[in-house]
Design an enzyme around this catalytic site. Structure first.
Site, PDB file in Angstrom:
ATOM      1  N   HIS A 126      -6.260  22.055  -4.142  1.00  0.00           N
ATOM      2  CA  HIS A 126      -6.994  21.147  -3.279  1.00  0.00           C
ATOM      3  C   HIS A 126      -6.938  21.591  -1.812  1.00  0.00           C
ATOM      4  O   HIS A 126      -5.867  21.670  -1.226  1.00  0.00           O
ATOM      5  CB  HIS A 126      -6.346  19.778  -3.427  1.00  0.00           C
ATOM      6  CG  HIS A 126      -7.246  18.620  -3.183  1.00  0.00           C
ATOM      7  ND1 HIS A 126      -8.530  18.539  -3.676  1.00  0.00           N
ATOM      8  CD2 HIS A 126      -7.045  17.459  -2.523  1.00  0.00           C
ATOM      9  CE1 HIS A 126      -9.051  17.382  -3.328  1.00  0.00           C
ATOM     10  NE2 HIS A 126      -8.173  16.712  -2.626  1.00  0.00           N
ATOM     11  N   ASP A 179      -7.980  23.129  -8.684  1.00  0.00           N
ATOM     12  CA  ASP A 179      -7.986  21.785  -8.115  1.00  0.00           C
ATOM     13  C   ASP A 179      -8.746  20.834  -9.036  1.00  0.00           C
ATOM     14  O   ASP A 179      -9.936  21.007  -9.269  1.00  0.00           O
ATOM     15  CB  ASP A 179      -8.675  21.835  -6.743  1.00  0.00           C
ATOM     16  CG  ASP A 179      -8.850  20.452  -6.137  1.00  0.00           C
ATOM     17  OD1 ASP A 179      -8.216  19.500  -6.640  1.00  0.00           O
ATOM     18  OD2 ASP A 179      -9.604  20.332  -5.163  1.00  0.00           O
ATOM     19  N   SER A 232     -11.361  17.064   0.920  1.00  0.00           N
ATOM     20  CA  SER A 232     -11.209  15.969  -0.028  1.00  0.00           C
ATOM     21  C   SER A 232     -12.203  14.865   0.372  1.00  0.00           C
ATOM     22  O   SER A 232     -13.353  15.171   0.691  1.00  0.00           O
ATOM     23  CB  SER A 232      -9.760  15.468   0.014  1.00  0.00           C
ATOM     24  OG  SER A 232      -9.460  14.710  -1.110  1.00  0.00           O
TER      25      SER A 232
END
Ligand code: NAG
Ligand code: NAG
Ligand code: NAG
Ligand code: NAG
Ligand code: NAG
Ligand code: NAG
Length: 487
Positions: free
Chosen positions: A453, A428, A166
């Site tokens: 994710h 995601d 991320s």
């Protein structure tokens, strides 16, 4: 606790508190409980407050963790980069990178990001102090740490590999790109490389992901949110909605921000689940609710708007229960009040992350696209208002210029670098600002069909889909190849 779904990004390395801002993430004890006494103790590293001002000599202590169990002389150093939450010692004993460490005899270090967790560079998080919270300063922290630690550990020849997911996935890529002499290779999972003010694509991917499970799912949500909106017009209907959706307070139509916050929370019920669907983060305490379950609830019964609304309410009740909440708090004022608190005790990560989005990245998950089922109740203006209400003076034009600056600085999706791998998950929502194709032969993207994710970062499990297992293998093989190459 209140939610502000439009700032959802959290991926990994999260602590309990960072999640509290996100209602649907209600943190539970991990399934495979790890006794704290088997986890490494934190260590502290002295950093400069401002790397870009030689005259400023103030310093602070940055937290990091070490697991040297797998290290053998000649092995590499693996650096797990902390993101927008506290570093978690649980990551020191498990996760994909620990498996790689076993394979390549690596020395494992996880470092916390400045201004998150216990890494407090300043007395508080006033706007004045948050000036020192930038990705550039954070990267320089990493560079400084890398240089000093190598010499401290007498591992000057060791190759360093950075990991992150991320936001910290982007940092991992940027670290390699900006400091290629310090980082030999990088794994950048679900990395949002492209800064963007209005990230309306996020909900488009949420819709597509729901549709990939069941084409009816998106349609029913659309019916439900239209019905919801229509019912807002009448007082008696609003009372009914309050009951159905377990709202903590009456809906006051004169409070636009409350209404936006409410509509966003209902979309947030789906966002959080899609972003983290089946990611095996149970060890970190993640939710067990899946897209399949939400879509099953959503598509039950007849195809009428009344029924769709009821199903929408059922999803909401389930998520309230999961978060251990008795009612849905949608008060805008109370979210803002919490976020305005500049004390470290109050600032568990939400304020700092929102600051970074309001200053460097944008990434507002707005309802401005028509290609999503949640209506149009929380547009860009709402996100911008949050920035100005929390931090004072703010205007969108400045943010747009800053976001352009961020992309100019890092290269967005055209960054020039080698030996970086970019795993991405097809469902995601963040892949919409990630890499869509290989950068070059030596910087490939790995596409993991059906995962969310950062799925590849979590510990392997028997329940993993074969493509996830394969992706992990591919990442491992790339590391093997790269570690064999000269610096
Ligand atoms: C490193 O991780 C392994 C695998 O989980 C664990 O057995 C070991 O105790 C850890 N070492 C340290 C120093 O925490
Ligand atoms: C925050 O810390 C600064 C020092 O860094 C101090 O001057 C200021 O008064 C503090 N603000 C609040 C509201 O505590
Ligand atoms: C469900 O109802 C909506 C609106 O009434 C309609 O547009 C849609 O085609 C229906 N879907 C199915 C599968 O019948
Ligand atoms: C839910 O909240 C109650 C009251 O604060 C607490 O006693 C209980 O342990 C919580 N349950 C879970 C599953 O978190
Ligand atoms: C930012 O970049 C976009 C795309 O290149 C451009 O259209 C816009 O005018 C720029 N905005 C500012 C404030 O520089
Ligand atoms: C993810 O990476 C693969 C390359 O392996 C690419 O084909 C795919 O388009 C990427 N997906 C997204 C959404 O970035």
């Amino acid at each position: 606790m209140n939610s502000l779904a439009s700032f959802l990004i959290f991926c990994t390395l999260l602590g309990t508190e960072a999640l509290s801002l996100l209602r649907h993430q209600g943190l539970k004890e991990p399934e495979g409980h790890i006794d704290r006494k088997y986890l490494p103790a934190p260590k502290w590293f002295e950093q400069k407050l401002d790397h870009f001002n030689p005259a400023d000599t103030r310093t602070w202590k940055q937290k990091y963790y070490v697991n040297s169990t797998f290290y053998k002389p000649g092995g590499p150093v693996f650096l797990q980069i902390g993101g927008e939450g506290p570093a978690s010692p649980k990551w020191m004993v498990q996760g994909e990178w620990i498996e790689f460490a076993k394979r390549y005899n690596a020395y494992c270090i996880q470092i916390e990001h400045r201004f998150y967790g216990d890494s407090h560079p300043t007395k508080n998080v006033s706007v004045e102090n948050l000036r020192y919270l930038t990705s550039e300063q954070a990267l320089r922290d990493l560079a400084n740490f890398r240089v000093k630690m190598s010499s401290l550990l007498k591992m000057n020849k060791a190759k360093w590999v950075s990991f992150g997911g991320s936001y910290s996935g982007a940092l991992s890529a940027w670290f390699r790109a900006k400091y290629p002499h310090l980082v030999h290779a990088a794994v950048a999972s679900s990395a949002p490389l492209f800064a963007k003010v209005n990230f309306y694509e996020y909900l488009e991917v949420v819709a597509a992901s729901l549709n990939s499970i069941n084409p009816q799912c998106d349609e029913r949500i659309s019916l439900a949110s239209q019905k919801f909106k229509a019912m807002l017009a009448k007082k008696s209907d609003r009372q009914l909605l309050k009951k159905m959706f377990k709202l903590c307070a009456d809906i006051d139509m004169s409070k636009n921000d409350d209404v936006s916050n409410l509509l966003e929370s209902l979309a947030g019920n789906f966002e959080g689940i899609v972003q983290y669907n089946k990611d095996n983060r149970h060890f970190e305490g993640g939710s067990q609710i899946t897209i399949d379950l939400l879509c099953k609830l959503m598509t039950g019964g007849k195809n009428t708007s009344e029924n769709a609304l009821e199903n929408y309410a059922k999803v909401n009740s389930l998520l309230l229960l999961d978060a251990n909440q008795t009612c849905l708090d949608f008060s805008y004022k109370s979210v803002i009040k919490e976020l305005q608190d500049v004390s470290w005790k109050a600032a568990v990560g939400g304020r700092q992350w929102i600051y970074q989005t309001c200053n460097e990245f944008g990434w507002y998950q707005t309802s401005d696209s028509p290609k999503q089922p949640f209506g149009s109740g929380f547009g860009l203006k709402f996100s911008a208002k949050i920035c100005s209400d929390v931090f004072g003076v703010f205007n969108l034009k400045d943010l747009e210029a800053n976001v352009n600056e961020t992309n100019t600085n890092y290269g967005a999706r055209n960054l020039k670098a080698t030996r970086i791998v970019f795993p991405n998950g097809s469902i995601d929502p963040w892949h919409a600002v990630g890499l869509t194709k290989d950068l070059n032969q030596d910087a490939p993207a790995i596409f993991i069909q059906g995962t969310a994710h950062c799925a590849n970062m979590y510990p392997p499990s028997k329940k993993d889909p074969p493509q996830l297992t394969k992706a992990r293998q591919k990442i491992g093989d790339l590391l093997e190849k790269w570690l064999a190459q000269d610096a």
